[in-house]
Scaffold this motif. Sequence first.
Motif, mmCIF file in Angstrom:
data_model
loop_
_atom_site.group_PDB
_atom_site.id
_atom_site.type_symbol
_atom_site.label_atom_id
_atom_site.label_comp_id
_atom_site.label_asym_id
_atom_site.label_seq_id
_atom_site.Cartn_x
_atom_site.Cartn_y
_atom_site.Cartn_z
ATOM 1 N N LEU A 127 46.228 44.836 42.864
ATOM 2 C CA LEU A 127 45.938 46.115 43.516
ATOM 3 C C LEU A 127 45.078 47.012 42.621
ATOM 4 O O LEU A 127 44.170 47.703 43.103
ATOM 5 C CB LEU A 127 47.247 46.812 43.878
ATOM 6 C CG LEU A 127 48.075 46.109 44.967
ATOM 7 C CD1 LEU A 127 49.506 46.630 44.968
ATOM 8 C CD2 LEU A 127 47.431 46.280 46.337
ATOM 9 N N LEU A 128 45.357 46.996 41.325
ATOM 10 C CA LEU A 128 44.536 47.774 40.391
ATOM 11 C C LEU A 128 43.114 47.227 40.328
ATOM 12 O O LEU A 128 42.143 47.991 40.236
ATOM 13 C CB LEU A 128 45.176 47.763 39.006
ATOM 14 C CG LEU A 128 46.468 48.565 38.873
ATOM 15 C CD1 LEU A 128 47.154 48.249 37.552
ATOM 16 C CD2 LEU A 128 46.198 50.060 38.974
ATOM 17 N N ALA A 129 42.985 45.898 40.384
ATOM 18 C CA ALA A 129 41.647 45.294 40.376
ATOM 19 C C ALA A 129 40.885 45.662 41.652
ATOM 20 O O ALA A 129 39.670 45.895 41.621
ATOM 21 C CB ALA A 129 41.758 43.778 40.227
ATOM 22 N N ILE A 130 41.587 45.711 42.776
ATOM 23 C CA ILE A 130 40.957 46.132 44.026
ATOM 24 C C ILE A 130 40.473 47.581 43.909
ATOM 25 O O ILE A 130 39.350 47.919 44.319
ATOM 26 C CB ILE A 130 41.942 45.970 45.201
ATOM 27 C CG1 ILE A 130 42.103 44.480 45.535
ATOM 28 C CG2 ILE A 130 41.465 46.744 46.434
ATOM 29 C CD1 ILE A 130 43.169 44.192 46.578
ATOM 30 N N LEU A 183 45.839 33.324 47.780
ATOM 31 C CA LEU A 183 45.684 34.729 47.401
ATOM 32 C C LEU A 183 44.244 35.206 47.525
ATOM 33 O O LEU A 183 43.993 36.347 47.951
ATOM 34 C CB LEU A 183 46.186 34.937 45.968
ATOM 35 C CG LEU A 183 46.057 36.354 45.403
ATOM 36 C CD1 LEU A 183 46.837 37.359 46.257
ATOM 37 C CD2 LEU A 183 46.538 36.399 43.947
ATOM 38 N N ASP A 184 43.272 34.379 47.168
ATOM 39 C CA ASP A 184 41.872 34.803 47.277
ATOM 40 C C ASP A 184 41.493 35.100 48.727
ATOM 41 O O ASP A 184 40.642 35.967 48.992
ATOM 42 C CB ASP A 184 40.942 33.736 46.689
ATOM 43 C CG ASP A 184 40.911 33.777 45.168
ATOM 44 O OD1 ASP A 184 41.294 34.815 44.592
ATOM 45 O OD2 ASP A 184 40.517 32.767 44.549
ATOM 46 N N LEU A 251 34.259 39.564 43.062
ATOM 47 C CA LEU A 251 34.181 40.845 42.343
ATOM 48 C C LEU A 251 35.555 41.263 41.828
ATOM 49 O O LEU A 251 35.695 41.707 40.686
ATOM 50 C CB LEU A 251 33.619 41.929 43.264
ATOM 51 C CG LEU A 251 32.180 41.749 43.734
ATOM 52 C CD1 LEU A 251 31.821 42.833 44.754
ATOM 53 C CD2 LEU A 251 31.209 41.768 42.563
ATOM 54 N N VAL A 252 36.574 41.136 42.672
ATOM 55 C CA VAL A 252 37.929 41.514 42.261
ATOM 56 C C VAL A 252 38.420 40.613 41.135
ATOM 57 O O VAL A 252 39.019 41.087 40.156
ATOM 58 C CB VAL A 252 38.901 41.463 43.464
ATOM 59 C CG1 VAL A 252 40.347 41.644 43.002
ATOM 60 C CG2 VAL A 252 38.528 42.541 44.483
ATOM 61 N N ASN A 253 38.137 39.334 41.243
ATOM 62 C CA ASN A 253 38.618 38.394 40.225
ATOM 63 C C ASN A 253 37.969 38.605 38.865
ATOM 64 O O ASN A 253 38.515 38.165 37.840
ATOM 65 C CB ASN A 253 38.408 36.960 40.690
ATOM 66 C CG ASN A 253 39.544 36.458 41.563
ATOM 67 O OD1 ASN A 253 40.653 36.252 41.069
ATOM 68 N ND2 ASN A 253 39.289 36.279 42.842
ATOM 69 N N GLN A 254 36.857 39.302 38.826
ATOM 70 C CA GLN A 254 36.257 39.642 37.539
ATOM 71 C C GLN A 254 37.162 40.561 36.723
ATOM 72 O O GLN A 254 37.048 40.614 35.489
ATOM 73 C CB GLN A 254 34.908 40.351 37.739
ATOM 74 C CG GLN A 254 33.792 39.467 38.209
ATOM 75 C CD GLN A 254 32.487 40.223 38.307
ATOM 76 O OE1 GLN A 254 31.450 39.781 37.805
ATOM 77 N NE2 GLN A 254 32.505 41.371 38.953
ATOM 78 N N HIS A 255 38.070 41.266 37.384
ATOM 79 C CA HIS A 255 38.949 42.231 36.726
ATOM 80 C C HIS A 255 40.381 41.707 36.622
ATOM 81 O O HIS A 255 41.309 42.488 36.395
ATOM 82 C CB HIS A 255 38.926 43.555 37.484
ATOM 83 C CG HIS A 255 37.555 44.129 37.616
ATOM 84 N ND1 HIS A 255 36.911 44.753 36.566
ATOM 85 C CD2 HIS A 255 36.678 44.151 38.655
ATOM 86 C CE1 HIS A 255 35.716 45.133 36.958
ATOM 87 N NE2 HIS A 255 35.547 44.795 38.211
ATOM 88 N N LEU A 256 40.533 40.408 36.776
ATOM 89 C CA LEU A 256 41.855 39.795 36.699
ATOM 90 C C LEU A 256 41.871 38.683 35.662
ATOM 91 O O LEU A 256 40.863 38.003 35.449
ATOM 92 C CB LEU A 256 42.263 39.192 38.060
ATOM 93 C CG LEU A 256 42.611 40.158 39.176
ATOM 94 C CD1 LEU A 256 42.758 39.411 40.488
ATOM 95 C CD2 LEU A 256 43.879 40.911 38.852
ATOM 96 N N VAL A 257 43.023 38.512 35.033
ATOM 97 C CA VAL A 257 43.263 37.355 34.169
ATOM 98 C C VAL A 257 44.240 36.462 34.908
ATOM 99 O O VAL A 257 45.346 36.880 35.222
ATOM 100 C CB VAL A 257 43.845 37.777 32.815
ATOM 101 C CG1 VAL A 257 44.208 36.548 31.995
ATOM 102 C CG2 VAL A 257 42.848 38.639 32.047
#
Length: 258
Positions: A127-130, A183-184, A251-257
Amino acid sequence: MSKSVRSSKKQHRNHAHRASPRRTAAPAHIKPRPGSTARKRKRRQSRARRRQLLVLLIAAVLLALIAALVHQPSTSGSTSGTDAASDDRPLETNITHGLISDAVVAYRDVVADYAEQNDISEYTDVLLAIMQVESGGELDDLMQSSGSLELPSDSLQQEASIRQGCSYFAHLLHRAESESCDLDTVIQAYNYGSGFIDYVAEHGGKYTLELSEKFAQQQSGGATVPYDNPIAVKRNDGWRYAYGNMFYAKLVNQHLVR
């Protein structure tokens, strides 16, 4: 008495008078002055005691520092104030790796609270990445969730946007679970709408960029717009279909580990 005898006795008395006087013992309360060897020994002992005290002091300071570090609470990389309860929440690895801006991290606790209310606490980092992709923490409608209520864009204020964004994501997640999608697919559906979940379910149940492209192509009638994001530039020299953003999950996955 003859003159010679008197002379002899007088000499004897004079000799006795000139003899060295008898030495008397020092009073008992006066101690003899120690010799140089004893003084050196006392100085060495004094220095040794000072060294021992110094070592003990250093050891005590080190133990205190170690104890303080061991008991120091983790802040999880958040720049906002957190209480003891927030420390029990799952660790957001995207925060600790610096993939989320400070402006978004400031809303971590609010997002976590609404995620918990929707029983999706484990997706707080998603949610934070979104939010990072939608607004970077800089707009009133932080999660751009007005459209999910069929309201005009930017109709919601900050907390209302987070509340609706979390609720909408939970709805999409449950819908995807019922369709056995990943999830994606849910993340991309946050941008496209729930119809994308049905589309992916009909094509194997697993998100791919190709499926995202084809869905946008169908919805846009093939119309395209320039898009200079590095992902698009690498993919197709910088364009996307004029429906949502077909690169949204990327784009969202760029901000996720993961």
